[in-house]
Structures are given as structure tokens and as C-alpha cells.
Design an enzyme around this catalytic site. Structure first.
Site, PDB file in Angstrom:
ATOM      1  N   GLY A 169       0.851  -1.190   0.000  1.00 59.90           N
ATOM      2  CA  GLY A 169       0.000   0.000   0.000  1.00 59.90           C
ATOM      3  C   GLY A 169       0.883   1.234   0.000  1.00 59.90           C
ATOM      4  O   GLY A 169       2.034   1.198  -0.432  1.00 59.90           O
ATOM      5  N   ARG A 170       0.328   2.333   0.551  1.00 63.91           N
ATOM      6  CA  ARG A 170       1.076   3.594   0.529  1.00 63.91           C
ATOM      7  C   ARG A 170       2.416   3.491   1.256  1.00 63.91           C
ATOM      8  O   ARG A 170       3.445   3.952   0.771  1.00 63.91           O
ATOM      9  CB  ARG A 170       0.242   4.714   1.169  1.00 63.91           C
ATOM     10  CG  ARG A 170      -0.825   5.287   0.282  1.00 63.91           C
ATOM     11  CD  ARG A 170      -1.607   6.332   1.064  1.00 63.91           C
ATOM     12  NE  ARG A 170      -2.167   5.703   2.245  1.00 63.91           N
ATOM     13  CZ  ARG A 170      -3.416   5.244   2.316  1.00 63.91           C
ATOM     14  NH1 ARG A 170      -4.228   5.404   1.300  1.00 63.91           N
ATOM     15  NH2 ARG A 170      -3.851   4.647   3.390  1.00 63.91           N
ATOM     16  N   ILE A 171       2.407   2.882   2.460  1.00 62.51           N
ATOM     17  CA  ILE A 171       3.651   2.811   3.230  1.00 62.51           C
ATOM     18  C   ILE A 171       4.616   1.820   2.588  1.00 62.51           C
ATOM     19  O   ILE A 171       5.819   2.092   2.459  1.00 62.51           O
ATOM     20  CB  ILE A 171       3.357   2.456   4.703  1.00 62.51           C
ATOM     21  CG1 ILE A 171       2.508   3.567   5.347  1.00 62.51           C
ATOM     22  CG2 ILE A 171       4.656   2.263   5.482  1.00 62.51           C
ATOM     23  CD1 ILE A 171       2.005   3.258   6.749  1.00 62.51           C
ATOM     24  N   HIS A 178       7.183   1.720  19.015  1.00 63.30           N
ATOM     25  CA  HIS A 178       6.093   2.179  18.141  1.00 63.30           C
ATOM     26  C   HIS A 178       6.234   3.673  17.810  1.00 63.30           C
ATOM     27  O   HIS A 178       5.326   4.467  18.092  1.00 63.30           O
ATOM     28  CB  HIS A 178       4.721   1.887  18.783  1.00 63.30           C
ATOM     29  CG  HIS A 178       3.618   1.775  17.758  1.00 63.30           C
ATOM     30  ND1 HIS A 178       2.526   0.972  17.913  1.00 63.30           N
ATOM     31  CD2 HIS A 178       3.439   2.394  16.547  1.00 63.30           C
ATOM     32  CE1 HIS A 178       1.725   1.085  16.858  1.00 63.30           C
ATOM     33  NE2 HIS A 178       2.268   1.945  16.013  1.00 63.30           N
ATOM     34  N   ARG A 225       1.765  -3.769  12.728  1.00 67.73           N
ATOM     35  CA  ARG A 225       1.107  -4.105  13.997  1.00 67.73           C
ATOM     36  C   ARG A 225       1.741  -5.390  14.536  1.00 67.73           C
ATOM     37  O   ARG A 225       1.984  -6.334  13.779  1.00 67.73           O
ATOM     38  CB  ARG A 225      -0.398  -4.323  13.808  1.00 67.73           C
ATOM     39  CG  ARG A 225      -1.204  -3.050  13.636  1.00 67.73           C
ATOM     40  CD  ARG A 225      -1.234  -2.177  14.896  1.00 67.73           C
ATOM     41  NE  ARG A 225      -2.048  -0.984  14.731  1.00 67.73           N
ATOM     42  CZ  ARG A 225      -1.597   0.200  14.286  1.00 67.73           C
ATOM     43  NH1 ARG A 225      -0.331   0.358  13.977  1.00 67.73           N
ATOM     44  NH2 ARG A 225      -2.427   1.228  14.169  1.00 67.73           N
ATOM     45  N   GLU A 257       1.309  -4.615  23.181  1.00 70.92           N
ATOM     46  CA  GLU A 257       1.930  -3.331  23.566  1.00 70.92           C
ATOM     47  C   GLU A 257       1.181  -2.681  24.724  1.00 70.92           C
ATOM     48  O   GLU A 257      -0.049  -2.789  24.772  1.00 70.92           O
ATOM     49  CB  GLU A 257       1.819  -2.344  22.381  1.00 70.92           C
ATOM     50  CG  GLU A 257       2.896  -2.450  21.377  1.00 70.92           C
ATOM     51  CD  GLU A 257       2.636  -1.508  20.196  1.00 70.92           C
ATOM     52  OE1 GLU A 257       2.959  -1.908  19.087  1.00 70.92           O
ATOM     53  OE2 GLU A 257       2.086  -0.391  20.403  1.00 70.92           O
ATOM     54  N   THR A 303       6.868  -2.719  11.095  1.00 66.95           N
ATOM     55  CA  THR A 303       6.458  -1.397  11.597  1.00 66.95           C
ATOM     56  C   THR A 303       4.944  -1.244  11.459  1.00 66.95           C
ATOM     57  O   THR A 303       4.433  -0.125  11.481  1.00 66.95           O
ATOM     58  CB  THR A 303       7.166  -0.250  10.824  1.00 66.95           C
ATOM     59  OG1 THR A 303       6.881  -0.392   9.427  1.00 66.95           O
ATOM     60  CG2 THR A 303       8.659  -0.256  11.038  1.00 66.95           C
TER      61      THR A 303
HETATM   62  C1  DGY Z   1      -0.691   4.157  12.705  1.00 67.71           C
HETATM   63  O1  DGY Z   1      -0.942   5.271  12.249  1.00 67.71           O
HETATM   64  O2  DGY Z   1      -1.448   3.198  12.552  1.00 67.71           O
HETATM   65  C2  DGY Z   1       0.608   3.989  13.442  1.00 67.71           C
HETATM   66  O3  DGY Z   1       0.768   2.745  13.959  1.00 67.71           O
HETATM   67  C3  DGY Z   1       0.748   5.048  14.502  1.00 67.71           C
HETATM   68  O4  DGY Z   1       1.036   6.189  13.861  1.00 67.71           O
END
Ligand code: DGY
Length: 319
Positions: A156-158, A285, A238, A267, A236
Site C-alpha cells: 500500500g502507501r507505506i 512504536h 502491527r 503493547e 512497523t
Molecule cells: C498508525 O498510524 O497506525 C501507526 O501505527 C501510529 O502512527
């Protein structure tokens, strides 16, 4: 008058914007409120600007009462929210996509580099004043620019933002198939492969899919067994997407070379065994924790509330 409930204090500018909404504002504080405080303070609210640390479920929505119009999550992930329960009560849910891609991708690269090149092991060696001298075999790690491949789970975007950065490090990019347009992927030369092949071929596996029932423990013992013994895993997204017990076992046994983790199942608790592993780089996080990024996230959440309260569609709706 019905209030806007903000369980965690936002940035200063966003708090000003919340007050400018023209409703009384009830603010929790810097730390997450207790469940009791959460249920008490939401009673009668017209809007909630929350974060990923608040569980927004049927009980919470019922505690708010029928006047609640919108829950604005200040995060792109919304696995903390029971969206069907909100929809059933006519409550809009919003998130903050797009504004944190770069920051999260930057932190992902930091973890790839730190775990791959054993930065923290080197740092500890010096701080512990361990005798050392340069040596041809000392602290050898992963060469990103020697043809290493990045496997992006969740393109996706990230995921794309990470791929763009990895390309600048001369990495080859693999990704799990996506339904979106392939224009950019053509430019980056991304090869789309199914998950088992990605796990078997990638030198770095990086996770960017949302946490859903389908992705919980997507990276389990079997997935880790498929990875190269020289590979590193970065998460990075979940914590629940990775089976942490299986990961600890794989890192201990040397089934994979290392891991970079910004998120953890349960967490803020972190598996105590992870803390003992030299080949795990751990951060609390902070993927989106850039000053400008957090400002954009908070402001977007407040804009979503403003739009709904004005009777319009939110900027970034979830339901
Ligand atoms: C999100 O935006 O889902 C990140 O985990 C926290 O910024």
C-alpha cells in the site's frame, strides 16, 4: 452542550483546533486513560478524537450514547475500533492515511539498516568497553547494495514508500500482489510474487499490511522457516501480524539473522525474551513519530471531526 472527547492530549495546534470546533472539550491527559475513565468521560460526547491506545468497541459506543457522530482515530491503522459496531450505531469512523507514509518508511529503513548492519551490537560493544580492533570478519552484516532483495508484505502507501527508499539503496523489490495501479511499480521494477515465494527469496522481509483476523500471525513459525537464514524481518505495522513466540525461537536458533521491530503484540508490554536477543533491534512504536507528521495526523483527525459536525463527509472516512 454535548462535548468533544479527546482521551489523549494532541499537539498544541491540534488542541487549539479542537477548541475552535465550538463545543466544550473534555481532555484525558498525556497517558492513556483507564477504561473506567474512558467510559465515564465519553458519556454524552458528540465526537471523539482518539488514538490507537483506546479500545473503541460496542461498550464504549453505548457509553457515549446516541449523540455520538464521529470517532476520529489519530492513526492509519484502526484495529482498535469495532467499525461494524460504529456503523450499526450511525457513527462515522475516520483514520489518518497518507500523512505518515514517509515517516513510517524512514523508520522502516532505519530498522533495516540497524538490524542488517548490526548497528546496535556495535554500539553496545563500545559502550560496554569490550576490547576490539578492526578485523576482516568483525560484525559482518547484510549488504543492501550487493543485490539484496526487499520483500514487501502489504504493498500500500507505506509499502511503496519503503520500496522507493530501498530502490535508492539498489535493492531489488518483491511484493505481495496488490489490486491497485501498477504505474509506479513498473518504474521501480517491482516483481509481484505470492507470500511463500517472497519469504523464500527476500533478504529483508518488511510487513506493511493492516492487522485483521486474516493477517493475525501471518508471520508464524512456518513463514519464518521459509525465510533465508541470512534474512531479516522488519515490522512497523502491527505486532499481532507476527507470532512473537515463533520469532523469538527463530532468532535464537539462527533460522533468520535478525529482526527490527517497532510494534509488539500486547503493547506496551514487550516479550522479555525479545529484550535479551542481540539480533533484535527494538523501538517503541515510533514509526510516525516525526514532529511534522504527528502534527499532520492530529490536524487531519480534527478536520475529520469538523467535517462531520458540519454535516459533511469526513476527509478520510473508514465507514
Ligand atoms: C498508525 O498510524 O497506525 C501507526 O501505527 C501510529 O502512527
Amino acid at each position: 452542550m454535548t462535548h468533544v472527547y479527546v482521551p489523549r492530549t494532541l499537539t498544541d495546534a491540534a488542541m487549539t483546533a479542537v477548541r475552535d470546533l465550538g463545543h466544550p472539550v473534555v481532555v484525558g491527559g498525556e497517558e492513556p486513560p483507564t477504561r473506567d475513565a474512558l467510559l465515564r468521560d465519553v458519556a454524552g460526547a458528540v465526537a471523539v478524537v482518539c488514538t490507537l491506545t483506546e479500545r473503541i468497541d460496542a461498550e464504549f459506543l453505548d457509553a457515549a450514547g446516541p449523540g455520538l457522530k464521529v470517532v476520529a482515530n489519530t492513526a492509519v491503522g484502526y484495529d482498535n475500533i469495532d467499525v461494524p459496531a460504529a456503523t450499526a450505531r450511525g457513527v462515522r469512523v475516520t483514520n489518518t492515511p497518507g500523512v505518515l507514509d514517509g515517516a513510517t518508511a524512514d523508520l522502516t529503513m532505519a530498522l533495516i539498516l540497524a538490524a542488517g548492519r548490526r548497528v546496535l551490537e556495535g554500539d553496545r560493544l563500545l559502550r560496554e568497553q569490550t576490547p576490539w580492533v578492526w578485523g576482516p570478519r568483525m560484525l559482518l552484516g547484510l549488504d543492501l547494495s550487493a543485490g539484496a532483495s526487499l520483500g514487501v508484505i502489504g504493498y500500500g502507501r507505506i509499502g511503496r514508500a519503503v520500496a522507493r527508499r530501498a530502490k535508492a539503496f539498489d535493492m531489488r523489490i518483491l511484493a505481495t500482489p496488490t489490486s491497485s495501479s501498477l504505474t509506479e511499480e513498473d518504474r521501480l521494477g517491482v516483481r509481484f510474487v505470492e507470500l511463500p515465494e517472497l519469504l523464500e527469496q527476500a533478504d529483508v522481509v518488511t510487513v506493511h499490511c493492516p492487522l485483521t483476523p486474516a493477517t493475525r500471525h501471518l508471520i508464524d513459525a512456518d513463514a519464518l522457516r521459509r525465510m533465508k537464514s541470512t534474512a531479516i524481518l522488519v515490522n512497523t505495522a502491527r505486532g499481532g501480524i507476527v507470532d512473537e513466540r515463533a520469532l523469538v525461537a527463530a532468532l535464537r536458533a539462527g533460522d533468520i539473522a535478525g529482526a527490527g521491530l517497532d510494534v509488539f503484540d500486547g503493547e506496551p508490554k514487550v516479550d522479555p525474551e525479545l529484550l535479551t536477543l542481540e539480533n533484535a533491534v527494538l523501538t517503541p512504536h515510533i514509526g510516525s513519530a516525526g514532529t511534522a507528521t504527528r502534527e499532520r495526523m492530529c490536524r487531519l483527525s480534527v478536520s475529520n471531526v469538523a467535517e462531520v459536525l458540519a454535516g459533511r463527509d469526513p476527509v478520510t472516512p473508514v465507514n
